[in-house]
Motif scaffolding. Structure first.
Motif, PDB file in Angstrom:
ATOM      1  N   GLN A 136       0.847  -1.175   0.000  1.00  0.00           N
ATOM      2  CA  GLN A 136       0.000   0.000   0.000  1.00  0.00           C
ATOM      3  C   GLN A 136       0.892   1.237   0.000  1.00  0.00           C
TER       4      GLN A 136
ATOM      5  N   ASP B 108       2.790   4.281   1.089  1.00  0.00           N
ATOM      6  CA  ASP B 108       3.286   4.596   2.428  1.00  0.00           C
ATOM      7  C   ASP B 108       2.666   5.881   2.972  1.00  0.00           C
ATOM      8  N   ASP B 109       2.710   6.024   4.284  1.00  0.00           N
ATOM      9  CA  ASP B 109       2.241   7.228   4.946  1.00  0.00           C
ATOM     10  C   ASP B 109       3.129   8.395   4.533  1.00  0.00           C
ATOM     11  N   LEU B 110       2.582   9.330   3.761  1.00  0.00           N
ATOM     12  CA  LEU B 110       3.402  10.393   3.187  1.00  0.00           C
ATOM     13  C   LEU B 110       3.845  11.428   4.206  1.00  0.00           C
ATOM     14  N   ARG B 111       3.303  11.355   5.419  1.00  0.00           N
ATOM     15  CA  ARG B 111       3.754  12.294   6.436  1.00  0.00           C
ATOM     16  C   ARG B 111       5.229  12.111   6.754  1.00  0.00           C
ATOM     17  N   ASP B 112       5.765  10.922   6.477  1.00  0.00           N
ATOM     18  CA  ASP B 112       7.181  10.670   6.736  1.00  0.00           C
ATOM     19  C   ASP B 112       8.083  11.551   5.890  1.00  0.00           C
TER      20      ASP B 112
ATOM     21  N   THR C 248      -6.550   1.358  -4.710  1.00  0.00           N
ATOM     22  CA  THR C 248      -6.051   0.896  -3.420  1.00  0.00           C
ATOM     23  C   THR C 248      -5.352  -0.450  -3.560  1.00  0.00           C
TER      24      THR C 248
ATOM     25  N   CYS D 248       7.292   5.646  -3.105  1.00  0.00           N
ATOM     26  CA  CYS D 248       7.323   6.178  -1.744  1.00  0.00           C
ATOM     27  C   CYS D 248       8.151   5.286  -0.829  1.00  0.00           C
ATOM     28  N   ARG D 249       8.035   3.984  -1.030  1.00  0.00           N
ATOM     29  CA  ARG D 249       8.776   3.049  -0.172  1.00  0.00           C
ATOM     30  C   ARG D 249      10.276   3.225  -0.327  1.00  0.00           C
TER      31      ARG D 249
ATOM     32  N   ARG E 281      11.386   6.469   1.298  1.00  0.00           N
ATOM     33  CA  ARG E 281      11.432   6.336   2.755  1.00  0.00           C
ATOM     34  C   ARG E 281      12.750   5.685   3.185  1.00  0.00           C
TER      35      ARG E 281
END
Length: 273
Positions: free
Chosen positions: A2, A4-8, A127, A163-164, A167
């Motif tokens: 999924q 990743d949480d983009l807040r990172d 998703t 995104c992964r 990160r």
């Protein structure tokens, strides 16, 4: 996977320009012509490595919006929906967020929009796990394509930014910064056992192996040498504390186990029943 949480990826400081902000993430901007087709040109660059299919993507998006009016009509304030969408299908017409969402849903991918000193914006078209990602930048009225910083400027290959992977690069940078701070503190104190000093030197040598040019470039080069994907090499390096020699041994061991399993499966199929 999924998204990743983009807040990172919230910038750790206020950057003066988007180029500097993206460099922190191991990325760079590939400039897209500003002729009113920049969004679809950027999507074409992300998916094909060049901008040649922007016209096809534009017309397909307009057709998709006409066929799925119920999904987009509430986002469009124009009095005549069909007139608005037919206009979108014409060359050099600027797009709005509804068109970006329509493209993402049509292509079943996720669009990640990078803006100066803001959390990257996710336009989710699906998703589904391991969905394709397209990374672009936005400044008022213009989109550009996003590429890895060590990629050749004119390489006509599809982008593989995720995104992964970003990160992991951020984690690498943070880890390296902590190592340098720890080493600096140790050097300034001038104390500690000989064993501790030796361990510090050994860890430093490990990091130097992977930071001769840049962390991301070293990982990418090692991935090419071993014939694996960049994301795969990042995962392996993370498990062996960023030691290139240990990473090669780990990959060889994985391949050996996979070969043994395949051989066992082949033998089992040939057993008389």
């Amino acid at each position: 996977m999924q998204v990743d949480d983009l807040r990172d990826f919230l910038p750790v400081q206020q950057y003066t320009d988007l180029d500097e902000q993206l460099r922190y993430l191991g990325l760079k901007i590939r400039i897209i012509e500003g002729d009113g087709n920049c969004f679809f040109r950027a999507m074409s660059d992300q998916l094909t490595g060049n901008c040649d299919t922007h016209g096809v993507y534009r017309k397909d998006t307009a057709h998709y919006m006409l066929a799925h009016r119920e999904l987009f009509k509430d986002f469009i304030l124009h009095e005549d929906y069909e007139e608005y969408v037919h206009g979108l299908g014409q060359d050099a017409i600027y797009v709005d967020n509804d068109s970006v969402l329509a493209f993402a849903r049509m292509m079943r991918l996720n669009v990640i929009v990078h803006q100066l000193n803001q959390i990257p914006l996710l336009i989710a078209g699906t998703t589904a796990p391991d969905a394709r990602e397209c990374h672009i930048t936005y400044i008022p009225q213009h989109y550009n394509s996003v590429r890895w910083s060590d990629e050749e400027d004119n390489a006509e290959v599809s982008a593989d930014v995720t995104c992964r992977a970003i990160r992991r690069l951020v984690q690498i940078h943070a880890r390296e910064q902590r190592r340098r701070q720890s080493q600096s503190t140790s050097d300034e104190s001038g104390s500690g056992s000989e064993r501790g000093q030796s361990q510090t030197r050994n860890n430093t040598e490990k990091y130097l192996h992977i930071n001769e040019k840049s962390t991301e470039e070293a990982v990418r080069n090692l991935a090419t040498d071993k014939g694996v994907t960049y994301q795969k090499m990042l995962k392996v390096m993370e498990t062996v504390d960023w030691d290139p020699v240990a990473a090669e041994k780990a990959l060889d061991a994985q391949r050996s186990r996979r070969k043994s399993r395949n051989s066992a499966k082949g033998r089992s199929k040939n057993v008389p029943r």
